[in-house]
Scaffold this motif. Structure first.
Motif, PDB file in Angstrom:
ATOM      1  N   LEU A  78       0.817  -1.207   0.000  1.00 62.47           N
ATOM      2  CA  LEU A  78       0.000   0.000   0.000  1.00 62.47           C
ATOM      3  C   LEU A  78       0.854   1.263   0.000  1.00 62.47           C
ATOM      4  O   LEU A  78       0.489   2.258  -0.641  1.00 62.47           O
ATOM      5  CB  LEU A  78      -0.949   0.006   1.203  1.00 62.47           C
ATOM      6  N   ILE A  79       1.967   1.235   0.691  1.00 63.24           N
ATOM      7  CA  ILE A  79       2.862   2.399   0.694  1.00 63.24           C
ATOM      8  C   ILE A  79       3.373   2.682  -0.719  1.00 63.24           C
ATOM      9  O   ILE A  79       3.331   3.817  -1.215  1.00 63.24           O
ATOM     10  CB  ILE A  79       4.032   2.184   1.667  1.00 63.24           C
ATOM     11  N   VAL A  80       3.848   1.638  -1.390  1.00 63.30           N
ATOM     12  CA  VAL A  80       4.366   1.813  -2.749  1.00 63.30           C
ATOM     13  C   VAL A  80       3.239   2.197  -3.702  1.00 63.30           C
ATOM     14  O   VAL A  80       3.401   3.078  -4.558  1.00 63.30           O
ATOM     15  CB  VAL A  80       5.069   0.531  -3.222  1.00 63.30           C
ATOM     16  N   LEU A  81       2.082   1.537  -3.565  1.00 64.04           N
ATOM     17  CA  LEU A  81       0.945   1.827  -4.433  1.00 64.04           C
ATOM     18  C   LEU A  81       0.515   3.276  -4.332  1.00 64.04           C
ATOM     19  O   LEU A  81       0.323   3.963  -5.348  1.00 64.04           O
ATOM     20  CB  LEU A  81      -0.225   0.903  -4.070  1.00 64.04           C
ATOM     21  N   LEU A  82       0.379   3.780  -3.116  1.00 58.76           N
ATOM     22  CA  LEU A  82      -0.089   5.150  -2.940  1.00 58.76           C
ATOM     23  C   LEU A  82       0.980   6.163  -3.338  1.00 58.76           C
ATOM     24  O   LEU A  82       0.669   7.205  -3.933  1.00 58.76           O
ATOM     25  CB  LEU A  82      -0.511   5.372  -1.485  1.00 58.76           C
ATOM     26  N   PHE A  83       2.234   5.872  -3.053  1.00 63.22           N
ATOM     27  CA  PHE A  83       3.298   6.830  -3.384  1.00 63.22           C
ATOM     28  C   PHE A  83       3.465   6.979  -4.893  1.00 63.22           C
ATOM     29  O   PHE A  83       3.510   8.095  -5.430  1.00 63.22           O
ATOM     30  CB  PHE A  83       4.618   6.390  -2.754  1.00 63.22           C
ATOM     31  N   ILE A  84       3.550   5.844  -5.582  1.00 67.86           N
ATOM     32  CA  ILE A  84       3.784   5.887  -7.021  1.00 67.86           C
ATOM     33  C   ILE A  84       2.479   6.087  -7.790  1.00 67.86           C
ATOM     34  O   ILE A  84       2.401   6.876  -8.738  1.00 67.86           O
ATOM     35  CB  ILE A  84       4.504   4.611  -7.490  1.00 67.86           C
ATOM     36  N   GLY A  85       1.444   5.370  -7.384  1.00 69.01           N
ATOM     37  CA  GLY A  85       0.184   5.430  -8.121  1.00 69.01           C
ATOM     38  C   GLY A  85      -0.447   6.800  -8.150  1.00 69.01           C
ATOM     39  O   GLY A  85      -0.991   7.234  -9.175  1.00 69.01           O
TER      40      GLY A  85
END
Length: 211
Positions: A78-85
């Protein structure tokens, strides 16, 4: 960027979190993984499935992308998804982002299947879809350029270098035994990343009508 500027990515992250919490609270997490996770061997003839409702095999690459195996697993995704997405959804738009996430999920599942088609182990997590986002993010926001090699255009050389680097990282993670994350579906990461590389330019053309 505010959350309302990336409704698709925010909604996907929220759905993953809610599903994880509901399954954890009710104790149905393992059963959900078995019934809705992507199991390569389901596409063969020898796998014995438990009685009860199973998600159709062709839909499990999608359903598995909403399931996670533990707190560390979902927190990292979720951290990667929200940061990049959230940084990608503005330039790409919601429709292109949906296509990218879907392609990453199915590309990851395909790669995992090709790596071990007889595996009865369920594959879960948003990592394939997220790997597709990482690929597009790297292509769009990286400042490095690559010269053409013979008939191969520079943008494809750059994409091939990114693919080689990503595959190398995933193989190192696999050899390291998962780096504390447990069994990592490294080929799903590779497949999702390659799907993102292949779709980056077509999605930008779709969004902006550029060549």
């Amino acid at each position: 960027m505010k959350p309302q500027d990336a409704p698709l990515v925010t909604g996907y992250a929220l759905a993953c979190a809610v599903i994880f919490l509901l399954l954890w609270i009710t104790g149905f997490q393992i059963e959900a993984i078995v019934r809705a996770g992507f199991i390569p061997a389901r596409f063969g003839d020898e796998l014995i499935l438990p009685p009860g409702t199973m998600v159709p095999a062709l839909l499990t690459p999608l359903s598995s992308a909403f399931l996670h195996g533990g707190m560390l697993h979902i927190a990292f995704n979720l951290i990667v998804l929200l940061f990049i997405g959230r940084q990608l959804e503005a330039p790409l738009g919601a429709k292109a982002m949906a296509a990218l996430l879907l392609a990453g999920a199915y590309g990851g599942a395909l790669a995992q299947y090709l790596a071990d088609p007889a595996s009865p182990v369920p594959m879960i997590g948003a990592s394939g879809a997220i790997s597709a986002l990482i690929a597009v993010f790297a292509l769009i926001f990286s400042r490095s350029q690559a010269p053409a090699i013979g008939p191969i255009p520079g943008h494809w050389v750059r994409a091939l270098w990114l693919a080689a680097a990503w595959i190398g990282v995933q193989l190192l993670l696999g050899f390291a035994g998962g780096a504390g994350f447990g069994a990592i579906a490294i080929w799903a990461h590779v497949g999702g990343f390659l799907a993102g590389l292949l779709l980056a330019r077509p999605l930008l053309r779709w969004r902006f009508g550029a060549r």
